[in-house]
Design a protein around this motif. Structure first.
Motif, PDB file in Angstrom:
ATOM      1  N   SER A  55      28.479  16.749  63.995  1.00 10.85           N
ATOM      2  CA  SER A  55      29.114  15.618  64.503  1.00 10.85           C
ATOM      3  C   SER A  55      30.376  14.993  63.697  1.00 10.85           C
ATOM      4  O   SER A  55      30.336  15.758  62.321  1.00 10.85           O
ATOM      5  CB  SER A  55      28.306  14.286  64.720  1.00 10.85           C
ATOM      6  N   ILE A  56      31.339  14.492  64.091  1.00  7.69           N
ATOM      7  CA  ILE A  56      32.350  13.972  63.313  1.00  7.69           C
ATOM      8  C   ILE A  56      31.982  13.296  61.955  1.00  7.69           C
ATOM      9  O   ILE A  56      32.493  13.688  60.743  1.00  7.69           O
ATOM     10  CB  ILE A  56      33.369  12.930  63.859  1.00  7.69           C
TER      11      ILE A  56
ATOM     12  N   THR B 182      31.897  25.328  63.806  1.00  6.99           N
ATOM     13  CA  THR B 182      31.762  24.257  64.743  1.00  6.99           C
ATOM     14  C   THR B 182      32.840  24.293  65.765  1.00  6.99           C
ATOM     15  O   THR B 182      33.984  24.053  65.457  1.00  6.99           O
ATOM     16  CB  THR B 182      31.712  22.804  63.877  1.00  6.99           C
ATOM     17  N   LEU B 183      32.695  24.382  67.063  1.00  9.08           N
ATOM     18  CA  LEU B 183      33.527  24.432  68.182  1.00  9.08           C
ATOM     19  C   LEU B 183      34.154  23.381  68.417  1.00  9.08           C
ATOM     20  O   LEU B 183      34.239  22.895  69.551  1.00  9.08           O
ATOM     21  CB  LEU B 183      33.068  25.256  69.234  1.00  9.08           C
ATOM     22  N   ASP B 184      34.755  22.637  67.577  1.00 12.72           N
ATOM     23  CA  ASP B 184      35.625  21.316  67.918  1.00 12.72           C
ATOM     24  C   ASP B 184      37.040  21.627  68.327  1.00 12.72           C
ATOM     25  O   ASP B 184      37.582  20.598  69.120  1.00 12.72           O
ATOM     26  CB  ASP B 184      35.748  20.476  66.665  1.00 12.72           C
ATOM     27  N   GLU B 185      37.471  22.747  68.116  1.00 13.11           N
ATOM     28  CA  GLU B 185      38.717  23.166  68.704  1.00 13.11           C
ATOM     29  C   GLU B 185      39.973  22.214  68.685  1.00 13.11           C
ATOM     30  O   GLU B 185      40.625  21.948  69.670  1.00 13.11           O
ATOM     31  CB  GLU B 185      38.596  23.656  70.447  1.00 13.11           C
ATOM     32  N   HIS B 186      39.996  21.642  67.464  1.00 12.72           N
ATOM     33  CA  HIS B 186      40.990  20.587  67.255  1.00 12.72           C
ATOM     34  C   HIS B 186      42.565  21.107  67.423  1.00 12.72           C
ATOM     35  O   HIS B 186      43.263  20.077  67.704  1.00 12.72           O
ATOM     36  CB  HIS B 186      40.810  19.924  66.122  1.00 12.72           C
ATOM     37  N   LEU B 187      42.618  22.141  67.323  1.00 11.32           N
ATOM     38  CA  LEU B 187      44.201  22.639  67.309  1.00 11.32           C
ATOM     39  C   LEU B 187      44.332  23.925  68.145  1.00 11.32           C
ATOM     40  O   LEU B 187      43.488  24.899  67.848  1.00 11.32           O
ATOM     41  CB  LEU B 187      44.783  23.037  65.917  1.00 11.32           C
TER      42      LEU B 187
ATOM     43  N   VAL C 260      29.723  20.832  69.726  1.00 12.45           N
ATOM     44  CA  VAL C 260      29.751  19.517  69.061  1.00 12.45           C
ATOM     45  C   VAL C 260      30.586  18.680  70.375  1.00 12.45           C
ATOM     46  O   VAL C 260      31.578  19.115  71.159  1.00 12.45           O
ATOM     47  CB  VAL C 260      30.685  19.460  67.829  1.00 12.45           C
ATOM     48  N   ASP C 261      30.330  17.441  70.077  1.00 16.62           N
ATOM     49  CA  ASP C 261      30.989  16.472  70.957  1.00 16.62           C
ATOM     50  C   ASP C 261      32.559  16.313  70.487  1.00 16.62           C
ATOM     51  O   ASP C 261      32.701  15.788  69.394  1.00 16.62           O
ATOM     52  CB  ASP C 261      30.321  14.976  70.961  1.00 16.62           C
ATOM     53  N   LYS C 262      33.316  16.776  71.385  1.00 17.08           N
ATOM     54  CA  LYS C 262      34.868  16.660  70.949  1.00 17.08           C
ATOM     55  C   LYS C 262      35.363  15.390  70.989  1.00 17.08           C
ATOM     56  O   LYS C 262      36.497  15.017  70.182  1.00 17.08           O
ATOM     57  CB  LYS C 262      35.474  17.724  71.650  1.00 17.08           C
ATOM     58  N   GLN C 263      34.943  14.591  71.855  1.00 14.31           N
ATOM     59  CA  GLN C 263      35.531  13.062  71.945  1.00 14.31           C
ATOM     60  C   GLN C 263      35.885  12.232  70.795  1.00 14.31           C
ATOM     61  O   GLN C 263      36.925  11.757  70.561  1.00 14.31           O
ATOM     62  CB  GLN C 263      35.011  12.310  73.184  1.00 14.31           C
TER      63      GLN C 263
END
Ligand code: GTR
Length: 327
Positions: free
Chosen positions: A159-160, A227-232, A292-295
């Motif tokens: 998580s964040i 972690t699949l947060d896919e920020h970029l 992961v929750d991306k929000q």
């Protein structure tokens, strides 16, 4: 100095030719940080084959992979100076030099890879490429780099909150430093080639990249939590030195530009296959792939937009990208 003499000299040396038989030839030196076989490396080789064919054997490209001509930020400088002819790099390391490149480098600016491709293929992509010219480069094409996610050596990011206190390597761009800060972590900008040992020795806790880079740079060996947060979804760019460009005839410029554009479909095909294969390979070798929750990550990015979208021109680019509908 006549450029053709310079080029023919390198052709003669590289091809081991002793005579002037190759004196009409142009051999463009292209730099890539990735190893041989990586989709970007293969796509530029393909561009070289197209050029050879279409120029009747007059123009070719020699691809120097694995950072043989220097790490990305240095190779970009060398290309601006005309020492290297072509650079294939991420948009990220251009951020501190070319303001417009910050826009496709913003976290979560693209809703999907399809959205990024639609931007790259249309007017917005053309406008971003045109912004390279005053900085000593001619932007030729966008390539794909999928989505970048965080990976860590010891503490998985579920998580964040798990970002707090961890040190992440980023590309050499202020925007990425502040992106990490906004997530509650610490950023360490460093060249790609230093990341493996920095993680191994504990100088940093992790880094962020797409699955094919995570696999081929062997970062998965030392940072097994992905972690699949896919920020970029920051694309790659293919650019040619303006010094080299200005030495080409208008006809040859057109051949080079068209071959670059025509290599994009091939790169995407290789990319799509590599991305999935890399995720499967690292998982099979023991990496944990974490959903992961991306929000909360998306929400945390507001200050980065405020800080880096700092002119009406950049705001307009952001608005155009966000407004673009994708089928
Ligand atoms: C890769 C990208 C490279 C380089 C590298 C990095 O995904 O393809 O051009 O920028 O990331 O993180 O340095």
């Amino acid at each position: 100095m006549n450029v053709f003499v310079k080029f023919s000299a390198s052709v003669a040396i590289l091809a081991g030719l002793a005579t002037g038989a190759a004196s009409q030839e142009i051999l463009l030196r292209s730099s890539d940080t990735h190893p041989d076989g990586y989709p970007t490396v293969e796509a530029v080789k393909h561009m070289g084959e197209l050029l050879m064919e279409r120029s009747g054997g007059r123009i070719g490209i020699e691809v120097y992979h694995s950072s043989q001509l220097g790490e990305e930020a240095d190779a970009i400088e060398q290309t601006r100076l005309g020492v290297i002819d072509i650079i294939r790099a991420s948009f990220g390391p251009f951020n501190n030099i070319i303001p417009e490149t910050k826009v496709p480098s913003l976290p979560y600016i693209f809703r999907s890879v399809e959205h990024m491709r639609a931007v790259a293929d249309g007017d917005i992509g053309a406008d971003i490429l045109a912004a390279f010219e005053p900085h000593g480069l001619i932007g030729l094409a966008f390539y794909d780099a999928g989505a970048r996610s965080f990976y860590t050596s010891e503490t998985p990011v579920r998580s964040i909150e798990d970002m707090a206190g961890q040190k992440f390597r980023v590309m050499q761009s202020d925007l990425f430093v502040d992106m990490i800060n906004a997530l509650g972590a610490d950023a360490v900008p460093m060249p790609y080639g230093e990341v493996y040992s920095a993680i191994q020795t504990g100088v940093i806790d992790g880094a962020e990249n797409n699955p094919p880079s995570y696999e081929t740079a062997l970062h998965a060996e030392v940072a097994p939590y992905y972690t699949l947060d896919e920020h970029l979804i920051v694309p790659e760019v293919l650019a040619i030195s303006k010094i080299t460009w200005d030495r080409l005839s208008p006809e040859d410029q057109e051949l080079v530009r068209q071959a670059a554009i025509d290599s994009v479909a091939y790169q995407r095909e290789l990319w799509d296959a590599a991305e999935q294969a890399s995720l499967e390979a690292v998982a099979a070798a023991g990496s944990e792939i974490i959903e992961v929750d991306k929000q909360p990550f998306i929400d945390a990015m507001a200050p980065v937009y405020e800080q880096y979208v700092d002119t009406p021109e950049l705001q307009e680019l952001v608005d155009r990208i966000q407004a673009l509908e994708v089928e």
